[in-house]
Design an enzyme around this catalytic site. Structure first.
Site: not given
Length: 698
Positions: A29, A31, A104, A170-171, A173, A266, A320-321, A347, A652
């Site tokens: 899971p 965001c 989640e 979920y618990g 974080h 994390d 995730a990332r 990053c 840019d």
């Protein structure tokens, strides 16, 4: 291309309760900013990963009731059947590609500030949130405990009926179940406080109820920070102790470290955390359970993944990332296309975009978050309607490289990517050389490989083109991607004016490019780095100069040092690190004058301050290198007469911005190069509620 046999272990199926994962790749899971409010984006984003080979894809935190409300941060919500109707689209996308869909289910407890719902937060004890210190919860009574447990069961049943295969209690974080487990939050003296067994009671009772409700139909997962690395949770001995107590109720242990207040531990940025760093703690969970375990740690190296699985520490490689950076990472490993992997650079721009922008994005992968609303696919490109043209891209920085790659993949006859520098990369030639940012070089490395492979793209370096050169070049389409440079006179956001005495042609005044690219010497011992931007550049230069023996003070007109890095979860650690390596920090300093040996200004209260400085480094504002484009754009009719049908600028060169946005801009132009007006982005699909007048009522 064939897969290395040592990676075969990654493609073995794994049983979790009543469900089977087709391989060991598991998108944990994370965001997005989509929630149930953007069901199309949620479904297509997760579905893309399923298509790319992830055996399971999960939602972000799915809030089970209106007393756990994080608005304006958008989380998935399962407050009613309409929320699950929207989320069922994600299940359909996952199942279409043979993946499991997980949800989640979450209650934030004391950390839910209730700005939209206007309900008080709940907690095991009436202790103010360490995440939102102005939020003081109601200490949960027995009726509250029963009601929240029933909310979890209701949400689990709705999730099962919507098609979810994996249901979380979920618990992690430091959310509500972990708040009960942690003596930092739980000061109760009843059956839910005191001993570990009592503090675990709320979580275990909730697991029992959810398992009884859906355990025959869904796998029951627990995401759990087994070591808080700080006060806001539990230490490893109690973490593994809870696993022992709850193991009979759990089909999958999803383990990590940190807390909501130490989220940086994390989702650790590459500046501070190496690949696989969480194993030091999460690897210990295997000692107390035989159940499947999934862990994370920004893993992109298949050798390391296979080694972890063989060791027995984890059964599944969680991500995730890395799954955002490359949704097709599993499939590329499976097919032996190792050089194609778009590795996460760590990053944390994805977190910046999802948490503060409510729509996820990625530095490495310009298509992340655009799968539904723009219809972009990271691996598929349609032949352009005007592909029989030649294209000249001037500038091989992030925007220019990305644009040239996508144009090449869209089948243009010839694409020339030309840069005056001896190497491709633009700002990414030197940013990865700042302390701690070495893994950012992955951005450039992946694009270098792509450019080398595309036979219709030619890279020409060490060639500075004038407007006259471009007019006679012979390309029908010209894209100017000449980037930006740091102001040499201290122009900044606070005064919208230069700083008197600031002139980078002088020996004691320097810009980042002069130091990093031109090798301009930094004179003297005492250096002040003056920052009006607030991201990584000034902090990185300050650390670099300290490492070279200078006495460095990092001064900023902003309220704190490098505030933008708070959005990437680096800020507190970065400020501590700068302190530890000897960089003095002065927030709230507004520069008013620079002279030989000093920089004068005022502090946060307007009081005069003078700092000694043999050299001043200016990281105040960047300015677009737009003169070449503007010269060409003066007479578009004349350009057409010389065979140039279209002129654009990107990145840019349009407006200075973070690398992710510059790269996205180049990608966007190339995706839409055959639209009626490529300079103006096509409208994107918005997910809206449209009311008929009768539905509003009187």
């Amino acid at each position: 291309m064939t897969r290395d046999p040592k990676h075969d272990i990654l493609f073995e199926p794994v049983r979790i309760g009543p469900k089977t994962l087709r391989n060991r790749f598991y998108q944990v899971p994370h965001c997005t900013g989509f929630g149930a409010e953007k069901p199309g984006s949620q479904a297509r984003f997760r579905g893309m990963k399923a298509e790319g080979g992830w055996a399971a894809v999960n939602t972000e935190e799915a809030l089970i009731s209106s007393d756990t409300d994080y608005w304006p941060v958008v989380s998935t919500r399962v407050w009613d059947e309409d929320d699950l109707r929207n989320l069922s689209l994600m299940c359909d996308e996952a199942h279409k590609h043979g993946s499991l869909a997980g949800i989640e289910l979450t209650h934030g407890g004391v950390h839910a500030d209730g700005r939209e719902s206007r309900r008080p937060s709940l907690g095991p004890s009436q202790l103010a949130s360490d995440y939102h210190p102005f939020v003081v919860p109601k200490a949960m009574e027995p009726g509250d405990i029963r009601r929240v447990r029933e909310d979890w069961v209701r949400a689990a049943k709705l999730s099962r009926d919507a098609g979810f295969d994996i249901v979380y209690v979920y618990g992690g974080h430091s959310y509500l179940p972990l708040q009960f487990l942690s003596p930092f939050y739980n000061k109760r003296t009843d059956a839910y406080g005191g001993s570990l067994e009592n503090r675990a009671r709320f979580w275990i009772e909730t697991l029992e109820a959810v398992r009884a409700a859906v355990g025959d139909d869904c796998a029951i997962a627990v995401r759990f920070c087994v070591e808080a690395l700080g006060p806001a949770g539990v230490e490893l001995d109690e973490g593994t102790g809870f696993v022992v107590l709850a193991d009979h109720l759990v089909d999958l242990w999803d383990v990590n470290v940190g807390s909501i207040t130490d989220w940086s531990k994390d989702s650790g940025a590459s500046r501070f955390f190496p690949e696989g760093y969480q194993l030091e703690w999460t690897g210990r969970v295997r000692e107390v359970t035989a159940k499947p375990i999934v862990g994370v740690g920004r893993l992109t190296n298949p050798d390391r993944m296979a080694e972890i699985v063989r060791s027995g520490a984890w059964d599944l490689i969680g991500a995730a990332r890395p799954s955002i950076s490359d949704p097709f990472l599993p499939k590329k490993i499976e097919e032996g296309r190792y050089g194609e992997i778009r590795e996460c650079i760590g990053c944390n721009v994805c977190i910046m975009k999802a948490e503060w922008g409510n729509h996820i994005g990625c530095t490495q992968n310009a298509t992340a978050g655009e799968e539904y609303r723009r219809g972009w696919h990271p691996e598929k490109f349609e032949l352009a309607a005007n592909a029989d043209n030649d294209v000249l891209v001037v500038g091989a920085g992030p925007a220019g490289m990305e644009c040239a790659i996508v144009l090449g993949k869209r089948g243009f006859r010839r694409v020339h990517l030309v840069d005056a520098a001896p190497e491709i990369g633009g700002v990414m030639r030197w940013i990865p050389r700042l302390p701690g940012l070495g893994e950012w070089a992955r951005f450039l490395n992946w694009r270098a490989v792509q450019l080398e492979k595309l036979k219709n793209v030619e890279v020409i370096l060490g060639t500075e083109l004038t407007a006259k050169d471009i007019r006679s070049y012979g390309a029908e389409i010209v894209v100017v991607a000449t980037g930006a440079r740091w102001a040499t006179d201290g122009l900044n956001a606070y005064t919208h004016a230069p700083i008197p005495g600031a002139d980078a042609s002088l020996a004691h005044i320097l810009t980042p490019e002069q130091i990093m690219l031109e090798g301009k010497a930094v004179p003297g011992k005492r250096v002040v780095v003056y920052d009006a931007e607030g991201y990584f550049t000034a902090a990185g230069l300050a650390e670099k100069l300290v490492g070279e023996g200078h006495d460095v003070e990092l001064a900023t007109c902003l309220e704190r040092i490098a505030p933008v890095t708070d959005e990437t979860l680096e800020g507190p650690m970065l400020r501590q690190h700068l302190h530890d390596v000897g960089v003095r920090q002065r927030p709230g300093f507004l520069a008013a004058e620079i002279g030989e040996g000093f920089i004068r200004g005022t502090d946060e209260f307007g009081e005069p301050v003078e700092l000694e400085a043999d050299a001043v480094v200016l990281a105040t504002q960047r300015l677009s290198n737009e003169s070449l484009y503007l010269e060409l754009a003066q007479d578009l009719d004349a350009l057409r007469g010389e065979g140039i049908d279209a002129l654009y600028r990107i990145g840019d060169c349009v407006a200075p911005r973070i690398v992710a946005e510059a790269s996205y801009d180049g990608h966007r132009l190339a995706r839409e190069i055959d639209s009626d007006d490529p300079a103006t982005p096509l409208p994107y699909m918005r997910e809206r509620i449209i009311l008929e007048s009768a539905a509003i009522g009187s």
